[in-house]
Design an enzyme around this catalytic site. Structure first.
Site, PDB file in Angstrom:
ATOM      1  N   ASP A 123       2.965  -8.078  13.558  1.00 28.28           N
ATOM      2  CA  ASP A 123       3.673  -6.981  12.880  1.00 28.28           C
ATOM      3  C   ASP A 123       4.896  -6.488  13.671  1.00 28.28           C
ATOM      4  OD1 ASP A 123       2.190  -6.789  10.561  1.00 28.28           O
ATOM      5  OD2 ASP A 123       0.855  -5.226  11.313  1.00 28.28           O
ATOM      6  N   GLU A 143      -5.716  -7.047   9.600  1.00 22.32           N
ATOM      7  CA  GLU A 143      -5.246  -6.525   8.303  1.00 22.32           C
ATOM      8  C   GLU A 143      -5.072  -7.699   7.333  1.00 22.32           C
ATOM      9  OE1 GLU A 143      -1.904  -3.773   8.378  1.00 22.32           O
ATOM     10  OE2 GLU A 143      -2.515  -3.006   6.419  1.00 22.32           O
ATOM     11  N   HIS A 172       6.267 -10.861   9.771  1.00 18.88           N
ATOM     12  CA  HIS A 172       6.886 -10.520   8.486  1.00 18.88           C
ATOM     13  C   HIS A 172       8.400 -10.686   8.582  1.00 18.88           C
ATOM     14  CE1 HIS A 172       3.264  -8.733   6.797  1.00 18.88           C
ATOM     15  NE2 HIS A 172       3.132  -7.940   7.842  1.00 18.88           N
ATOM     16  N   HIS A 221      -0.622  -2.071  15.092  1.00 19.58           N
ATOM     17  CA  HIS A 221      -1.005  -0.725  14.738  1.00 19.58           C
ATOM     18  C   HIS A 221      -2.485  -0.602  14.364  1.00 19.58           C
ATOM     19  CE1 HIS A 221      -0.799  -1.366  10.165  1.00 19.58           C
ATOM     20  NE2 HIS A 221      -0.582  -2.532  10.724  1.00 19.58           N
ATOM     21  N   HIS A 233      -4.332 -10.329  13.945  1.00 16.58           N
ATOM     22  CA  HIS A 233      -4.482  -8.980  13.376  1.00 16.58           C
ATOM     23  C   HIS A 233      -5.373  -9.081  12.142  1.00 16.58           C
ATOM     24  CE1 HIS A 233      -3.399  -5.092  11.896  1.00 16.58           C
ATOM     25  NE2 HIS A 233      -2.271  -5.384  11.302  1.00 16.58           N
ATOM     26  N   ASP A 253      -3.169  -8.743   5.069  1.00 14.96           N
ATOM     27  CA  ASP A 253      -1.920  -9.471   4.774  1.00 14.96           C
ATOM     28  C   ASP A 253      -1.749 -10.659   5.724  1.00 14.96           C
ATOM     29  OD1 ASP A 253      -1.626  -7.352   6.657  1.00 14.96           O
ATOM     30  OD2 ASP A 253       0.553  -7.503   6.544  1.00 14.96           O
ATOM     31  N   TYR A 292      10.389  -0.632   8.480  1.00 14.39           N
ATOM     32  CA  TYR A 292       9.052  -1.100   8.833  1.00 14.39           C
ATOM     33  C   TYR A 292       8.484  -0.243   9.975  1.00 14.39           C
ATOM     34  CZ  TYR A 292       5.146  -4.209   9.480  1.00 14.39           C
ATOM     35  OH  TYR A 292       3.871  -4.707   9.547  1.00 14.39           O
ATOM     36  N   HIS A 297       0.809  -1.217   0.000  1.00 22.00           N
ATOM     37  CA  HIS A 297       0.000   0.000   0.000  1.00 22.00           C
ATOM     38  C   HIS A 297       0.849   1.277   0.000  1.00 22.00           C
ATOM     39  CE1 HIS A 297       0.366   0.112   4.381  1.00 22.00           C
ATOM     40  NE2 HIS A 297      -0.460  -0.882   4.584  1.00 22.00           N
TER      41      HIS A 297
END
Ligand code: FEO
Length: 386
Positions: A163, A80, A222, A144, A78, A82, A191, A24
Site C-alpha cells: 500500500d 486486506e 496500487h 495500515h 497484507h 484487495d 491515497y 469502501h
C-alpha cells in the site's frame, strides 16, 4: 493479457479495475489496480495476488510467462482483501506454493479470512533466499493494518511496497515516468490522506527503516510504480507523515437556503484578501476523499452548517466523523453557520472540530436568518484580523 517485464525475470502480473469508483467509500475517479509481481529464480515467487473476482486476469498474466503450478512462494504483504482475495484461487493453482506472511498478525488474519492453507510465517528482519536473489521482509505494523509488511530485494534494489507509495489510478503506463507526474502525485496524496493519514508516526518509523536501503525501484501495490521520481515520493511521504501544513484554507459546508453558503463565500474571499489561497467545498457537490486530500496540507479549516432539527446537517456530521477518524494534526479551525432559531449546529460543529484534534482559532460565527451585506463584511473583517 500479458505480464510486463519490470527487470530481467521480474514481471508485473497485476490486474486493472478500470471502472472502480468507490473503494469502501473512498471515491476512485481514476479506477484502481491491484499489483502483483512474479520473480523467476530457482524458487519462483509471486508477490501478492489480487482482489476477489480478478483472479482470471492474474492467472492469465502469470501464464503468459510460466506455468502457475511451478510457483514455490506466494508472499502476502497484507491481509486486506484487495491484495489477498486471490489467495485461495492461487493456492489451488499453485499446489506446491508456501504462502509467506508476517508473524503473528498476517498468519492470524489470513487464517481468519481463508482458513488453513500452506502458510509460512516470517518475522521482521527475516530473509528468504530464492536463488540468485534474496527477499528481506520489513514489517510495517499499522501501515495500515497490523500485519502489513514490505519486501526488499537487495540484488535488484527493488522495494515491493504494497500500500505504501501507491495510488488508486488505473492506467496502461506502469511507471511514474509513463504518466503525468502531477496527476500521479495528486493520487498518491489522496491515497495517503484517506488511507494512511492517521498513521503518521508509523509511516515515519517505516521511512526510517527503509532509509538505509539502496532503492532503484519501488514496485507498489496500487497504481504506478516509481523509478524516475523516487526522491519526489519519498519527500512527499516525509512531509505528509510529519503533518506539515501550508498557508492555505479549506472551507467546507452544506446549506439549506443559501445563508450558510453566502457565509462560506465571504470566508473564502476573506482568506483571499489575506493572501491565503482558499478552497470552497459545498458538501452537495464534492466527495469527502477529495476534501481530505486538500485538508492534509492546509493549515486552516472552516466548517459550516445551518441548524436542522436542533442538529447540524447530516452531510456535515458525516464529514466531521470522517475527519475525526483520520486524526488530522496541525490545523487551525473554526465553525460557522446560519440559523432560524436555536442555532445549536454551530456549537456542535465546533465541538467536533475540537474532538478531531483541531485548534480553534476563531470563535464560532453565527448569523440569524439571512446574512446582510454588513454581516458578511463583519465576517470578512474577523478573518482578516485573525
Ligand atoms: Fe491496498 Fe490496505 O489494501
Amino acid at each position: 493479457m500479458k505480464a510486463i517485464e519490470f527487470k530481467k525475470d521480474i514481471y508485473w502480473v497485476g490486474t486493472i479495475d478500470w471502472s472502480l469508483r468507490s473503494f469502501h467509500g473512498y471515491q476512485t475517479g481514476r479506477g484502481a489496480t491491484y499489483n502483483a509481481y512474479l520473480i523467476l529464480d530457482d524458487k519462483i515467487t509471486l508477490i501478492d495476488t489480487t482482489k476477489k473476482g480478478f483472479e482470471p486476469e492474474l492467472l492469465e498474466r502469470i501464464s503468459s510467462v510460466i506455468d502457475p503450478a511451478k510457483i514455490d512462494y506466494i508472499v502476502s504483504s497484507h491481509v486486506e482483501p484487495d491484495h489477498s482475495g486471490g489467495i485461495p484461487f492461487m493456492a489451488r493453482h499453485c499446489p506446491n506454493a508456501a504462502i509467506i506472511t508476517s508473524l503473528p498478525n498476517g498468519l492470524k488474519g489470513l487464517k481468519g479470512h481463508y482458513g488453513d492453507l500452506n502458510y509460512q510465517g516470517v518475522k521482521a528482519g527475516d530473509s528468504l533466499s530464492i536463488g540468485k536473489r534474496t527477499l528481506q521482509f520489513v514489517t510495517t505494523p499499522m501501515l495500515h493494518w497490523p500485519d502489513s509488511m514490505v519486501t526488499y530485494c537487495p540484488e535488484e534494489k527493488i522495494l515491493f511496497s504494497n500500500d505504501a507509495f501507491g495510488q488508486h489510478f488505473a492506467s496502461t503506463g506502469r511507471f511514474d515516468d509513463e504518466n503525468d507526474l502531477p496527476t500521479v502525485l495528486w493520487e498518491a496524496k489522496k491515497y495517503y490522506a484517506n488511507i494512511l493519514m492517521l498513521y503518521g508516526k508509523q509511516a515515519q518509523t517505516a521511512l526510517s527503516a527503509l532509509g538505509g536501503l539502496d532503492i532503484e525501484m519501488i514496485a507498489t501495490g496500487h497504481g504506478v510504480s516509481w523509478r524516475s521520481h523516487i526522491p519526489d515520493i519519498l519527500a512527499c511521504y516525509k512531509k505528509w507523515s510529519n503533518y506539515e501544513v501550508e498557508d492555505r484554507a479549506v472551507v467546507v459546508f452544506d446549506s439549506m437556503w443559501h445563508s450558510t453558503e453566502l457565509m462560506a463565500g465571504a470566508i473564502v474571499e476573506a482568506f483571499r484578501e489575506k493572501g491565503i489561497p482558499a478552497a470552497y467545498y459545498d458538501l452537495k457537490a464534492n466527495e469527502l476523499s477529495d476534501i481530505m486530500t486538500d485538508i492534509l496540507t492546509s493549515k486552516y479549516l472552516a466548517v459550516g452548517s445551518p441548524t436542522i432539527n436542533n442538529q447540524m446537517m447530516p452531510t456535515v456530521a458525516a464529514f466531521l466523523c470522517y475527519l475525526k477518524g483520520l486524526a488530522p494534526k496541525n490545523h487551525l479551525a473554526f465553525a460557522f453557520g446560519s440559523y432560524g432559531w436555536g442555532g445549536q449546529s454551530i456549537g456542535l460543529v465546533e465541538d467536533e472540530l475540537k474532538a478531531a484534534g483541531c485548534e480553534i482559532c476563531l470563535d464560532k460565527i453565527r448569523v440569524a436568518n439571512v446574512p446582510t451585506k454588513e454581516a458578511l463584511k463583519e465576517i470578512t473583517e474577523k478573518i482578516k484580523a485573525m
